[in-house]
Scaffold this motif. Structure first.
Motif, mmCIF file in Angstrom:
data_model
loop_
_atom_site.group_PDB
_atom_site.id
_atom_site.type_symbol
_atom_site.label_atom_id
_atom_site.label_comp_id
_atom_site.label_asym_id
_atom_site.label_seq_id
_atom_site.Cartn_x
_atom_site.Cartn_y
_atom_site.Cartn_z
ATOM 1 N N ALA A 67 0.832 -1.212 0.000
ATOM 2 C CA ALA A 67 0.000 0.000 0.000
ATOM 3 C C ALA A 67 0.858 1.250 0.000
ATOM 4 N N HIS A 68 1.950 1.226 0.745
ATOM 5 C CA HIS A 68 2.832 2.384 0.837
ATOM 6 C C HIS A 68 3.650 2.613 -0.436
ATOM 7 N N GLN A 69 3.597 1.665 -1.350
ATOM 8 C CA GLN A 69 4.309 1.793 -2.617
ATOM 9 C C GLN A 69 3.350 1.961 -3.793
ATOM 10 N N ASN A 70 2.066 2.029 -3.504
ATOM 11 C CA ASN A 70 1.040 2.080 -4.547
ATOM 12 C C ASN A 70 0.622 3.530 -4.794
ATOM 13 N N SER A 71 0.759 3.996 -6.033
ATOM 14 C CA SER A 71 0.473 5.404 -6.342
ATOM 15 C C SER A 71 -1.007 5.751 -6.168
ATOM 16 N N ASN A 72 -1.897 4.830 -6.466
ATOM 17 C CA ASN A 72 -3.330 5.108 -6.285
ATOM 18 C C ASN A 72 -3.677 5.267 -4.814
#
Length: 105
Positions: A67-72
């Motif tokens: 989640a912390h690496q997901n742009s959305n």
């Protein structure tokens, strides 16, 4: 990997209550679309001071990292961060009692 239940607490900045609620309408759907949380029903509560509490379930500890690496996801989280103070359960008056009560939203 077992699922992990989380509580996210957002204390709206003055005048941002309605806008925060609008952003939160896309928060959980975004996490689900990115396959990061389970289909467990979201529980949304409100503390006496206006803090919004979301209780949901990550699919795994790896999902938290993703989640912390997901742009959305980060786009939604950045909006939330601009509208609210991210706080902890211990800051709520209700947390001082063994059986805290919150308003269901």
């Amino acid at each position: 990997m077992s699922a992990v239940v989380f509580m996210a607490l957002y204390r709206p900045k003055p005048g941002n209550e309605k806008e925060l609620m609008e952003v939160l309408k896309v928060h959980i759907p975004t996490l689900r679309q990115e396959e990061l949380i389970t289909d467990r029903e979201l529980l949304t509560l409100q503390a006496e001071d206006g803090t919004i509490i979301e209780i949901a379930e990550w699919k795994s500890t790896e999902a938290i990292e993703k989640a912390h690496q997901n742009s959305n996801v980060m786009a939604v989280w950045n909006k939330i961060g601009a509208l609210a103070e991210l706080t902890s359960l211990s800051t709520l008056a209700e947390a001082q009692y063994p059986f805290p009560n919150f308003k269901a939203l």
